[in-house]
Design a protein around this motif. Structure first.
Motif, PDB file in Angstrom:
ATOM      1  N   ARG A 263     -42.535 -32.790-118.510  1.00  0.00           N
ATOM      2  CA  ARG A 263     -41.818 -33.741-117.672  1.00  0.00           C
ATOM      3  C   ARG A 263     -42.454 -35.127-117.752  1.00  0.00           C
ATOM      4  NH1 ARG A 263     -37.510 -36.115-115.895  1.00  0.00           N
ATOM      5  NH2 ARG A 263     -37.710 -37.021-113.806  1.00  0.00           N
TER       6      ARG A 263
ATOM      7  N   HIS B 121     -41.135 -36.802-120.710  1.00  0.00           N
ATOM      8  CA  HIS B 121     -39.749 -37.192-120.462  1.00  0.00           C
ATOM      9  C   HIS B 121     -39.714 -38.555-119.761  1.00  0.00           C
ATOM     10  CE1 HIS B 121     -38.102 -32.772-120.395  1.00  0.00           C
ATOM     11  NE2 HIS B 121     -38.644 -33.103-121.559  1.00  0.00           N
TER      12      HIS B 121
ATOM     13  N   ALA C 287     -37.265 -35.104-125.097  1.00  0.00           N
ATOM     14  CA  ALA C 287     -36.683 -36.353-124.606  1.00  0.00           C
ATOM     15  C   ALA C 287     -36.045 -37.149-125.743  1.00  0.00           C
ATOM     16  CB  ALA C 287     -37.758 -37.189-123.908  1.00  0.00           C
TER      17      ALA C 287
END
Length: 329
Positions: free
Chosen positions: A161, A164, A200
């Motif tokens: 994350r 991302h 991503a």
């Protein structure tokens, strides 16, 4: 200078060692006058109670052993949080360092000799099976690494994350040629961060621009990666950690590239040095206070035999925007 002992205080005050012990423990059994005399002598001789030895004699060390790497500035930041968290619950830390001439196994062995009640390992590198064996002896909390063995508790950031967030930020600034400098083969969070970068990039339709350059956790790793990137410079780069990013920034600037004018850079960790004016690094922050509080809490829960619902705790990161990222012209 040798440490002042109970016997030294007893001899100076003209009382027994047992009576000094009663006074130091604030237990009943000493008159007010004797108590005052013993305390005055203890102050004058600079007597410091050895609480650790007392706890060991009682069978309760209340010590949390922490293994950290001297080469990692972010570990220093975590230690500050761990000390605060341990103090809040009445525990102490004892530290064992990994150095260029002292490996992780030696650092762990030193803590086992100290009879710690639990271990907190910062980014452990030893195999998960070995961690599980260690967890059979005492509670083990691994920070900043996913461990599949159920015997080992984990407190970590959602590293995928985090990347991302970094890539989304760069894409919003107009970048498409975004490279990633990884942490090398032996850093436990490197794979998750690289995975997040690739995910991503694909999500933004930039699969054709995916470029991973071998790096590592240190400044020299970032510097080496920068020299490789300069063969075909991207417009932006995400880096495994802040220390590697600092090495990369140094090479880019020495080669005359403007940051962020020519190339934008995003680090990872939000280490304490990343906000310094001459670095001013955009970075993905790990939540130190939450991580350290939960790691200590989990260690204490295991020591106390409390039921634990979730063996692994994953904490969301956040993006800190500073001066190393900018709009693509």
């Amino acid at each position: 200078m040798s440490r002042t002992t109970l016997a030294d205080v007893a001899a100076e005050a003209g009382v027994s060692v047992a009576l000094v012990s009663i006074v130091m423990r604030d237990a009943p059994g000493a008159s007010a006058a004797t108590r005052a005399r013993v305390l005055e002598v203890a102050r004058r001789l600079d007597y410091q109670p050895d609480n650790r030895a007392r706890l060991l004699r009682s069978g309760q060390s209340r010590l949390l052993g922490v293994v950290f790497g001297v080469a990692h500035p972010f570990h220093d930041d975590l230690l500050t949080g761990l000390y605060d968290a341990a103090e809040r619950v009445g525990y102490e830390l004892t530290l064992s360092a990994i150095t260029p001439r002292r490996d992780e196994r030696a650092a762990i062995a030193g803590l086992l000799q100290d009879r710690c009640a639990a271990l907190v390992l910062l980014g452990p590198l030893i195999p998960s099976a070995e961690l599980a064996t260690l967890a059979g002896r005492l509670p083990v909390v691994a920070m900043m690494r996913s461990v599949r063995q159920r015997q080992v508790d984990v407190v970590r950031t959602d590293d995928a994350r985090g990347l991302h967030l970094a890539v989304d930020h760069l894409v919003a600034l107009g970048h498409s040629r975004i490279a990633h400098v990884d942490g090398g083969k032996h850093q436990p969070s490197s794979a998750d961060r690289q995975k997040g970068y690739r995910e991503a990039m694909r999500r933004h339709g930039l699969e054709a621009y995916i470029r991973v350059v071998g790096g590592g956790p240190g400044e020299e790793d970032g510097a080496r990666a920068a020299r490789e990137l300069l063969t075909a410079p991207p417009t932006a780069v995400t880096v495994f950690n802040d220390l590697s990013a600092a090495g990369l920034l140094d090479v880019l600037r020495r080669e005359g590239l403007a940051v962020p004018g020519d190339i934008s850079v995003v680090g990872y960790d939000d280490s304490s040095f990343s906000s310094m004016a001459h670095i001013d690094l955009t970075t993905v922050a790990q939540d130190i206070e939450t991580m350290t509080t939960l790691a200590v809490a989990r260690a204490v829960e295991r020591i106390d035999g409390a039921a634990v619902a979730n063996r692994e705790v994953v904490i969301p990161p956040r993006l800190i925007i500073r001066g190393t990222t900018g709009q693509l012209d």
